[in-house]
Design a protein around this motif. Sequence first.
Motif, PDB file in Angstrom:
ATOM      1  N   LYS A  21      23.575  62.277   5.432  1.00  0.00           N
ATOM      2  CA  LYS A  21      22.804  63.548   6.104  1.00  0.00           C
ATOM      3  C   LYS A  21      23.545  62.845   7.550  1.00  0.00           C
ATOM      4  CE  LYS A  21      18.779  65.368   3.833  1.00  0.00           C
ATOM      5  NZ  LYS A  21      17.492  65.225   4.147  1.00  0.00           N
ATOM      6  N   GLN A  22      23.975  62.012   7.850  1.00  0.00           N
ATOM      7  CA  GLN A  22      24.443  61.391   9.381  1.00  0.00           C
ATOM      8  C   GLN A  22      26.166  62.000   9.787  1.00  0.00           C
ATOM      9  OE1 GLN A  22      23.723  57.962  10.462  1.00  0.00           O
ATOM     10  NE2 GLN A  22      21.233  58.907  11.114  1.00  0.00           N
ATOM     11  N   ALA A  23      27.050  61.285   8.715  1.00  0.00           N
ATOM     12  CA  ALA A  23      27.586  61.738   8.872  1.00  0.00           C
ATOM     13  C   ALA A  23      28.782  62.496   7.693  1.00  0.00           C
ATOM     14  CB  ALA A  23      28.849  60.648   8.984  1.00  0.00           C
ATOM     15  N   TYR A  24      27.883  63.136   5.878  1.00  0.00           N
ATOM     16  CA  TYR A  24      28.530  63.458   5.372  1.00  0.00           C
ATOM     17  C   TYR A  24      29.981  62.717   4.423  1.00  0.00           C
ATOM     18  CZ  TYR A  24      25.754  67.449   6.142  1.00  0.00           C
ATOM     19  OH  TYR A  24      24.619  68.242   6.551  1.00  0.00           O
ATOM     20  N   SER A  25      29.125  61.237   4.336  1.00  0.00           N
ATOM     21  CA  SER A  25      30.371  60.784   3.725  1.00  0.00           C
ATOM     22  C   SER A  25      30.143  59.955   2.418  1.00  0.00           C
ATOM     23  CB  SER A  25      30.272  58.611   4.655  1.00  0.00           C
ATOM     24  OG  SER A  25      28.970  58.636   4.684  1.00  0.00           O
ATOM     25  N   TYR A  26      29.252  60.720   1.865  1.00  0.00           N
ATOM     26  CA  TYR A  26      28.930  60.253   0.442  1.00  0.00           C
ATOM     27  C   TYR A  26      27.522  61.225  -0.230  1.00  0.00           C
ATOM     28  CZ  TYR A  26      25.174  57.690   1.116  1.00  0.00           C
ATOM     29  OH  TYR A  26      23.429  57.236   2.351  1.00  0.00           O
ATOM     30  N   ARG A  42      34.131  59.960   0.487  1.00  0.00           N
ATOM     31  CA  ARG A  42      34.963  60.664   1.193  1.00  0.00           C
ATOM     32  C   ARG A  42      36.641  59.368   1.165  1.00  0.00           C
ATOM     33  NH1 ARG A  42      34.407  65.425   4.707  1.00  0.00           N
ATOM     34  NH2 ARG A  42      32.585  66.985   4.489  1.00  0.00           N
ATOM     35  N   THR A  43      36.354  58.745   1.215  1.00  0.00           N
ATOM     36  CA  THR A  43      36.927  57.734   1.801  1.00  0.00           C
ATOM     37  C   THR A  43      37.668  57.160   0.129  1.00  0.00           C
ATOM     38  OG1 THR A  43      35.464  55.787   2.048  1.00  0.00           O
ATOM     39  CG2 THR A  43      35.933  56.801   3.915  1.00  0.00           C
TER      40      THR A  43
END
Length: 60
Positions: A21-26, A42-43
Amino acid sequence: MLKVPFFGPFYGGYNIIELDKQAYSYSMIAGPDRSYFWILFRTKQLLEATLNALIEHSNN
């Protein structure tokens, strides 16, 4: 829950099980009965500790 349209009147239901929820990275997403299951990120690589935590969460 998401309702995603496919090719006209056909829809698929998906559940967001886990989300950064902080960076929407996964995110971890499953179909209605978990016969479909994805871990999206995303990476090019996800930190091994994060991946292991998501997998552990999915087994509960």
